[in-house]
Design a protein around this motif. Structure first.
Motif, PDB file in Angstrom:
ATOM      1  N   LYS A  83       0.833  -1.217   0.000  1.00 30.48           N
ATOM      2  CA  LYS A  83       0.000   0.000   0.000  1.00 30.48           C
ATOM      3  C   LYS A  83       0.860   1.257   0.000  1.00 30.48           C
ATOM      4  O   LYS A  83       1.813   1.381   0.771  1.00 30.48           O
ATOM      5  CB  LYS A  83      -0.941   0.020   1.193  1.00 30.48           C
ATOM      6  CG  LYS A  83      -2.000   1.122   1.070  1.00 30.48           C
ATOM      7  CD  LYS A  83      -3.159   0.897   2.008  1.00 30.48           C
ATOM      8  CE  LYS A  83      -4.267   1.910   1.749  1.00 30.48           C
ATOM      9  NZ  LYS A  83      -5.412   1.699   2.644  1.00 30.48           N
ATOM     10  N   ASN A  84       0.514   2.165  -0.889  1.00 31.53           N
ATOM     11  CA  ASN A  84       1.218   3.446  -1.016  1.00 31.53           C
ATOM     12  C   ASN A  84       0.499   4.463  -0.131  1.00 31.53           C
ATOM     13  O   ASN A  84      -0.628   4.864  -0.434  1.00 31.53           O
ATOM     14  CB  ASN A  84       1.200   3.897  -2.478  1.00 31.53           C
ATOM     15  CG  ASN A  84       1.956   5.188  -2.702  1.00 31.53           C
ATOM     16  OD1 ASN A  84       2.253   5.930  -1.766  1.00 31.53           O
ATOM     17  ND2 ASN A  84       2.271   5.477  -3.952  1.00 31.53           N
ATOM     18  N   PRO A  85       1.131   4.914   0.950  1.00 32.74           N
ATOM     19  CA  PRO A  85       0.449   5.833   1.868  1.00 32.74           C
ATOM     20  C   PRO A  85       0.171   7.202   1.257  1.00 32.74           C
ATOM     21  O   PRO A  85      -0.653   7.953   1.778  1.00 32.74           O
ATOM     22  CB  PRO A  85       1.426   5.935   3.041  1.00 32.74           C
ATOM     23  CG  PRO A  85       2.767   5.623   2.462  1.00 32.74           C
ATOM     24  CD  PRO A  85       2.504   4.606   1.390  1.00 32.74           C
ATOM     25  N   GLU A  86       0.835   7.516   0.157  1.00 31.30           N
ATOM     26  CA  GLU A  86       0.660   8.842  -0.442  1.00 31.30           C
ATOM     27  C   GLU A  86      -0.617   8.962  -1.258  1.00 31.30           C
ATOM     28  O   GLU A  86      -1.164  10.058  -1.382  1.00 31.30           O
ATOM     29  CB  GLU A  86       1.873   9.182  -1.312  1.00 31.30           C
ATOM     30  CG  GLU A  86       3.163   9.341  -0.521  1.00 31.30           C
ATOM     31  CD  GLU A  86       4.317   9.759  -1.395  1.00 31.30           C
ATOM     32  OE1 GLU A  86       4.101  10.018  -2.602  1.00 31.30           O
ATOM     33  OE2 GLU A  86       5.445   9.835  -0.880  1.00 31.30           O
ATOM     34  N   ASN A  87      -1.084   7.849  -1.846  1.00 34.02           N
ATOM     35  CA  ASN A  87      -2.291   7.973  -2.671  1.00 34.02           C
ATOM     36  C   ASN A  87      -3.360   6.909  -2.397  1.00 34.02           C
ATOM     37  O   ASN A  87      -4.418   6.920  -3.027  1.00 34.02           O
ATOM     38  CB  ASN A  87      -1.931   7.966  -4.164  1.00 34.02           C
ATOM     39  CG  ASN A  87      -1.265   6.669  -4.616  1.00 34.02           C
ATOM     40  OD1 ASN A  87      -1.299   5.650  -3.935  1.00 34.02           O
ATOM     41  ND2 ASN A  87      -0.650   6.711  -5.792  1.00 34.02           N
ATOM     42  N   TYR A  91       1.626  -0.368  -4.729  1.00 29.28           N
ATOM     43  CA  TYR A  91       2.779  -0.587  -5.598  1.00 29.28           C
ATOM     44  C   TYR A  91       2.547  -1.890  -6.355  1.00 29.28           C
ATOM     45  O   TYR A  91       2.187  -2.901  -5.770  1.00 29.28           O
ATOM     46  CB  TYR A  91       4.058  -0.690  -4.773  1.00 29.28           C
ATOM     47  CG  TYR A  91       4.278   0.465  -3.827  1.00 29.28           C
ATOM     48  CD1 TYR A  91       4.254   1.788  -4.277  1.00 29.28           C
ATOM     49  CD2 TYR A  91       4.519   0.242  -2.471  1.00 29.28           C
ATOM     50  CE1 TYR A  91       4.463   2.848  -3.400  1.00 29.28           C
ATOM     51  CE2 TYR A  91       4.731   1.287  -1.586  1.00 29.28           C
ATOM     52  CZ  TYR A  91       4.702   2.588  -2.045  1.00 29.28           C
ATOM     53  OH  TYR A  91       4.906   3.630  -1.186  1.00 29.28           O
ATOM     54  N   LYS A 105       7.395   2.651  -7.886  1.00 28.28           N
ATOM     55  CA  LYS A 105       6.335   3.068  -6.966  1.00 28.28           C
ATOM     56  C   LYS A 105       4.997   3.291  -7.662  1.00 28.28           C
ATOM     57  O   LYS A 105       4.042   3.769  -7.043  1.00 28.28           O
ATOM     58  CB  LYS A 105       6.750   4.355  -6.233  1.00 28.28           C
ATOM     59  CG  LYS A 105       8.083   4.263  -5.504  1.00 28.28           C
ATOM     60  CD  LYS A 105       8.128   3.134  -4.491  1.00 28.28           C
ATOM     61  CE  LYS A 105       9.451   3.140  -3.735  1.00 28.28           C
ATOM     62  NZ  LYS A 105       9.605   1.978  -2.840  1.00 28.28           N
ATOM     63  N   HIS A 145      -6.915   9.359  -8.961  1.00 31.47           N
ATOM     64  CA  HIS A 145      -5.555   9.322  -9.506  1.00 31.47           C
ATOM     65  C   HIS A 145      -5.428   8.652 -10.878  1.00 31.47           C
ATOM     66  O   HIS A 145      -4.380   8.789 -11.525  1.00 31.47           O
ATOM     67  CB  HIS A 145      -4.619   8.617  -8.524  1.00 31.47           C
ATOM     68  CG  HIS A 145      -4.504   9.313  -7.205  1.00 31.47           C
ATOM     69  ND1 HIS A 145      -3.800  10.484  -7.038  1.00 31.47           N
ATOM     70  CD2 HIS A 145      -5.036   9.008  -5.992  1.00 31.47           C
ATOM     71  CE1 HIS A 145      -3.880  10.872  -5.772  1.00 31.47           C
ATOM     72  NE2 HIS A 145      -4.626   9.994  -5.115  1.00 31.47           N
ATOM     73  N   ASN A 161       1.032   7.087 -13.146  1.00 31.43           N
ATOM     74  CA  ASN A 161       2.140   7.814 -13.771  1.00 31.43           C
ATOM     75  C   ASN A 161       2.582   7.151 -15.073  1.00 31.43           C
ATOM     76  O   ASN A 161       2.627   5.920 -15.168  1.00 31.43           O
ATOM     77  CB  ASN A 161       3.337   7.878 -12.817  1.00 31.43           C
ATOM     78  CG  ASN A 161       2.989   8.533 -11.494  1.00 31.43           C
ATOM     79  OD1 ASN A 161       2.453   9.635 -11.471  1.00 31.43           O
ATOM     80  ND2 ASN A 161       3.291   7.859 -10.395  1.00 31.43           N
TER      81      ASN A 161
END
Length: 333
Positions: A83-87, A91, A105, A145, A161
């Protein structure tokens, strides 16, 4: 008369229990081959890495088989490790033998979608609000996102991205997971999911390339609405795009979009069907469909003949996963 009825009842019960046993055997075989004790699913055909696709696939299988213990193991490993804490997404790839197991990432929206979908199904099946809340958070992050409006279409990018190239998008049509989007729409009542379904179907209709009239694994959508096979990948209907008809069927067994796959595969005998085709040149694979690829072909051409999956000792992760997903699509899970 009673004796005949009794015999019929016994036969019906035997069939029901034998089918359940086959299903249990398939899931048990799948777990024994690919599920690690810590909850990680290993991709045996890809140097035993793990990725969100595999975690999501197997979490869905666990729900369908009523296996909450395995579900929790997989979800806990996924949440803690990927889990990506930023969004709030995940990953996409984990390689345990690298010094940095997660060098990239970025996320992969098919994996995120399956994880959220499995949590939704688990929350409904086991009456668990925590699963439902986790699913809602992931779908909210996906919309924030990964969903963009481009060339007049609502589109799910393959990752947050690198896929929006300004004048065009690179898309993966096998990430158009219509049945999951339908369940998200039913739960949230947000129009974004219905727009994704409607526009995704329109886009698939514009991805009938070359003589086979099939989508390539990766497709570029330009700002003027043109779609072409993406130049950064081989222009093949191959191991990614094989999931397109699977998800279309899962969403709507009678979809007109299935016609192009029936027409292509119908050109070949079952055991002479090439594993992939280049939609630009028409060149086909020098080897034939087998395992999970054949399971998808059978689903589209002869759905009534699809039996419970048999996971062989030689089967790699992806082939076995396709077989299991085909079974889920038939059951409507």
């Amino acid at each position: 008369m009673w004796q005949r009825c009794k015999t019929l009842i016994v036969a019906v019960l035997a069939l029901v229990f034998s089918q359940q046993a086959l299903a249990d055997t398939a899931w048990d075989s799948y777990k024994s081959r690919f599920l690690m004790p810590d909850g990680r699913i290993v991709d045996t055909g890809n140097k035993s890495v793990s990725h969100t696709e595999g975690q999501g696939f197997a979490m869905m299988m666990a729900v369908a088989n009523g296996d909450r213990d395995s579900f929790d193991k997989m979800w806990n490993w996924t949440r803690k490790t990927l889990k990506n804490p930023e969004n709030g997404l995940f990953y996409w790839r984990y390689n345990p033998v690298e010094a940095q197991p997660i060098p990239d990432k970025n996320n992969a929206t098919d994996g995120d979608t399956f994880i959220a979908w499995a949590l939704l199904k688990a929350g409904e099946k086991w009456k668990n609000k925590d699963y439902l809340n986790e699913s809602d958070a992931i779908t909210k992050a996906l919309v924030a996102h990964n969903v963009v409006r481009f060339a007049g279409y609502q589109v799910m990018l393959p990752g947050a991205n690198g896929f929006n190239r300004n004048s065009y998008l690179n898309l993966n049509p096998s990430y158009f997971i219509f049945p999951a989007w339908q369940d998200f729409a039913n739960r949230s009542h947000l129009m974004v999911w219905r727009d994704l379904i409607n526009d995704g179907q329109k886009l698939l209709g514009k991805m009938h390339f070359g003589d086979p009239q099939l989508p390539s694994d990766w497709v570029s959508l330009y700002s003027d609405g043109r779609t072409v096979p993406a130049t950064q990948w081989p222009a093949r209907f191959s191991y990614d795009a094989i999931r397109v008809p699977l998800y279309v069927y899962w969403f709507n067994h009678n979809s007109a979009e299935l016609g192009v796959y029936k027409a292509w595969w119908g050109r070949f005998a079952r055991d002479k069907t090439p594993a992939w085709v280049n939609v630009t040149t028409g060149n086909t694979a020098p080897y034939m469909m087998a395992g999970g690829l054949l399971a998808v072909r059978d689903l589209i051409l002869q759905p009534a003949s699809v039996a419970q999956p048999q996971i062989t000792a030689q089967e790699d992760y992806y082939s076995a996963s396709l077989k299991m997903l085909v079974a889920l699509s038939v059951s409507g899970t």
